[in-house]
Scaffold this active site. Structure first.
Site, PDB file in Angstrom:
ATOM      1  CG  ASP A   1      -2.026   0.802   1.284  1.00 51.35           C
ATOM      2  OD1 ASP A   1      -2.113   1.672   0.294  1.00 51.35           O
ATOM      3  OD2 ASP A   1      -2.836   0.864   1.914  1.00 51.35           O
TER       4      ASP A   1
ATOM      5  CB  CYS B   1      -8.581 -23.259  14.391  1.00 51.54           C
ATOM      6  SG  CYS B   1      -7.941 -22.409  15.848  1.00 51.54           S
TER       7      CYS B   1
END
Lengths: 543, 543
Positions: free
Chosen positions: B87, B276
């Site tokens: 960015d 997870c």
């Protein structure tokens, strides 16, 4: 007491169930363990997956292993040091019509192998069974249940008393009432397997709630054969505490991959939609290329991880007071589940009576399905029974909901309030402000900050049923209250014509003066002037 | 072409994006990597979590590390061998109003450090910005975009051309149109962060779709700052291909636990609603007791696992042609998401034009929200434009949907068909049978098995909007067709009065003879006799 309830939401609860091998937490899923085929060993089920209990079939043990489980003891025989439940062969009666064992033999066997939780030899009704036949299964199950208490010799086991009747709800009710008079520690809803396999979860709702309404709430309820994670939240919300399932293994054998949102065939998958330790480290292609047994094991372990996670989600949702939200989300994984959730509305009074209605968390309201929520039923009932407007009030000003909450602090309401405050004190005292809002209906200004009236989020635009439902609530309120004038600040962009129509109708019926004034996103000078005029006019006739 | 689309559903697609460091698969999430604070090292992001790309801020590198990333090369500097996006500092302009770098400097810097994907220094509009100011950001961004192509020297990088305009949709459209004329490889929707933080996903829908409608579909679209898994499915369905997010780390720092269904504070949790690898092996209490950094790392890793899994779910849903179902399910995790999904209906024509409408899988229809689905819009449009009843047909018999599909094979329809077949051949040829059914509307008997007319499941009971919508379809069909008589088999238990009312109205308008006959679950002798009489009467007037 062997069962202690710790937290509740809807009819679901987190509880502690004491067995002779230890205390387990509910809602609880017993994975079915078949000692002849074990992809995942019972000990791994406990150590790796956290299953505090398993279930195995005493009838199969009796046929295949005879005295071995008695001699070794069930825990040693299965190599599992958690709590063990046994089924009695009733399912085999349903499937094969008969078993080669008597109730006396199988009760005795379960006592001798040392089950923690055991089941009498009931007669499952099945689904597509005519009433007369269903009646017989209920009667025979009850007869056996009564006979059982004369056979039983051990005092440290928990015994399950199944409720039969199938889809004949009057029979389910009768069965539940009769079974609840006997000193079972646990009840079960007899074989809803076919109902679930046909995705008739709406029928299941009727069956579970009919049983539940006729059973003692303090005893846990087991739902036989329910092991798909996408329907567990619904079953828990309806008051089921215990589940058993062979599905994780049966699905694995058929190459089917369970998720909390539905089922896939392994061959259809490019991605594993799952973060479990197995799926995080493999791709469907790699698993497809595995040897048969390895593949089956992979799927069984994944399926188990998914079940465990869904149970934890459900428990956290109970703890958060957000079980409804969780069920509603799952209901949008299959239309059959949404059909079932819609059915719950038929039981809203019973659910409201038995559920907590004050919670820490706000409420998410999506559409008319949510109108069955106990928080809403409860508030409305209380408003109707207990709330009375201030004695002095003669003029009801009905103000629409705003995005900002509490409503009375919204930008939009400020101007309206200013107009009211501008009236002299005596006149201001004649005015009573209520908001109308989805999903609750009428919210008197003085209750605007009471839970959950400003702790909720509503999806917009509202659907027709919600608009009509709120309009009915508004009309009902106008009818039971004794205002002389109703001034509606009408917001047709949000409500269509519903509120105005019903409000006018109620006023006409009760001989109440009715005025309405359209509101806009920003209150204009014209609006405020008109409001002032209407209020002054309404008040000018009052003594 | 750097971007190749492999699979599509709604406006979502699975694609391959070629960068100089490798090909990555979209939809793609770039985790934000901050070289100064790294809880999870970039290499672990790739190896353990499977992130094929990351994003870092070139402006921050430029300020803090100057030439080091140039000298070492960005991959070595970050110790990451996947694709790297940078960015430009535009976000810092939004937050701080200004940056200490010129576009020339930061373009040059990104080229020299060797970004795979890089961003021009655009001027983000922000949210609560008056039109004039917004106009300026759009103009200045465009000016810089044009200037950029004179600065650029490397040919192997992909450059992002951001679309600005904020919530001023005409400006978004203008910005998108202008940017799409420049040879960017990728476009981005400028800083919707505030919109997302305020949960105004409905506004986001307008912004994304307005951009999308004015950008070339063959270029990927990046949504800046979108990293919460509960909204990714919606964004993908609207055509966003790339996401970047620091949320996994920022949330972790604040003790927040992301899931695809919402966010928890660690302190509120008794259970981890997740399978997870981290959550399967720990309890919230254990994590709360960890040291600060260890806790943060736990949460960051969990958050990443959740994002990865949700992206895989989304991809599998695209592949299955069930992205709508996935989005609709997620829309029921927060009312703001459902509000957003309802907004999509305003764009149904555009979405229908750009989406596949024939699929392998059936369609789940829950409620009126689903009426925006391209399969439905598409079928209706095609029916209206292309379908004509057989020339001989004079009498339309309208038959209600049945649980069983295809409808013409249902038990309920058998009797009706028998009555029709009993007429002599000439007369039977005058009759045309159509079903009326949710969600499609009119289904001529001859199309009853065409996809997806019998490959769908519908939640019952239907909601009012759906009933009215189908009733309108039926009326519309009666109006454009040229039957002389309409015989409605009316099913008020399913449809209320909607179908009969609209059908009668349409017939009256067109001067068509109208008859209706109430159907019941089981067709009685009386019903069949009445049907036969009505049909004979209708036919007796025909030549």
């Amino acid at each position: 007491m062997s069962f202690e309830i710790r937290e509740k939401d809807l009819l679901g609860r987190i509880g502690k169930l004491k067995t002779k091998s230890g205390t387990v937490e509910t809602p609880l899923l017993f994975p079915v363990v078949n000692p002849s085929i074990q992809l995942v060993t019972p000990q791994r089920l406990k150590d790796e997956f956290g299953f505090e209990a398993v279930i195995t079939n005493a009838y199969i043990l009796w046929k295949r292993y005879q005295n071995r489980p008695i001699d070794e003891g069930l825990q040693k025989f299965l190599n599992y040091d958690g709590s063990i439940m046994t089924d009695s062969g009733a399912y085999q009666i349903l499937v094969y019509g008969n078993v080669e064992v008597t109730q006396k033999e199988i009760v005795d066997y379960q006592e001798r192998i040392g089950s923690d939780i055991a089941t009498i030899l009931d007669i499952p009704t099945g689904w597509h069974v005519p009433k007369e036949k269903a009646q017989e299964t209920v009667a025979e199950t009850l007869k056996r249940a009564k006979a059982f208490f004369k056979l039983k010799t051990h005092m440290d086991m928990l015994w399950v008393g199944p409720v039969q009747g199938g889809r004949h709800l009057d029979l389910v009710a009768k069965s539940a009432k009769a079974m609840s008079k006997l000193p079972f520690q646990i009840h079960a809803l007899g074989s809803p397997t076919e109902v679930m396999e046909s995705y008739r979860y709406d029928v299941l709702v009727d069956m579970i709630l009919t049983a539940k309404m006729n059973l003692p709430l303090e005893r846990p309820l087991h739902l036989f054969g329910a092991g798909h994670p996408h329907m567990m939240a619904l079953a828990v919300a309806l008051g089921c505490d215990l589940f058993d399932s062979a599905a994780y293994a049966l699905y694995a054998r058929e190459g089917r991959y369970m998720t909390e949102n539905g089922t896939w065939r392994l061959g259809e998958m490019d991605y594993f939609p799952c973060q479990c330790p197995r799926c995080a480290a493999a791709t469907p292609k790699q698993v497809l290329d595995m040897l048969k047994q390895e593949k089956e094991k992979f799927l069984a372990e994944h399926n188990l991880h998914v079940c465990v996670a869904e149970l934890k989600r459900i428990k956290q949702a109970i703890r958060d007071g957000r079980l409804w939200e969780h069920v509603e989300m799952r209901a949008h994984t299959h239309p059959a589940l949404l059909t079932a959730l819609k059915r719950v509305r038929d039981y809203e009074t019973y659910i409201e009576k038995s559920s907590p209605t004050v919670k820490q968390s706000g409420l998410f309201f999506f559409d008319s399905v949510g109108l069955a929520r106990p928080e809403i039923t409860h508030y409305r009932e209380r408003l109707g029974k207990r709330f009375r407007p201030p004695k002095s009030s003669k003029v009801l000003v009905l103000v629409p909901q705003t995005r900002q909450k509490p409503f009375h602090r919204s930008e939009e309401f400020k101007d309206t309030r200013r107009i009211i405050n501008r009236l002299d004190e005596k006149n201001a005292g004649l005015i009573h402000v209520c908001f109308y809002a989805a999903p609750f209906g009428i919210i008197p200004l003085e209750l605007d900050e009471v839970y959950p009236l400003s702790q909720h989020e509503v999806a917009m635009p509202l659907d027709s049923e919600v608009k009509e439902n709120v309009a009915d609530q508004v009309a009902q309120y106008v009818i039971v209250s004794r205002y002389e004038t109703v001034v509606l600040l009408d917001d047709p962009e949000t409500w269509g014509s519903s509120i105005k129509r019903e409000c006018r109708r109620a006023c006409a019926k009760m001989g109440v003066q009715f005025d309405s004034l359209r509101v806009h996103a920003k209150s204009t000078k014209e609006f405020l002037a008109a409001l002032e005029t209407i209020l002054k006019k309404s008040l000018s006739n009052k003594p």
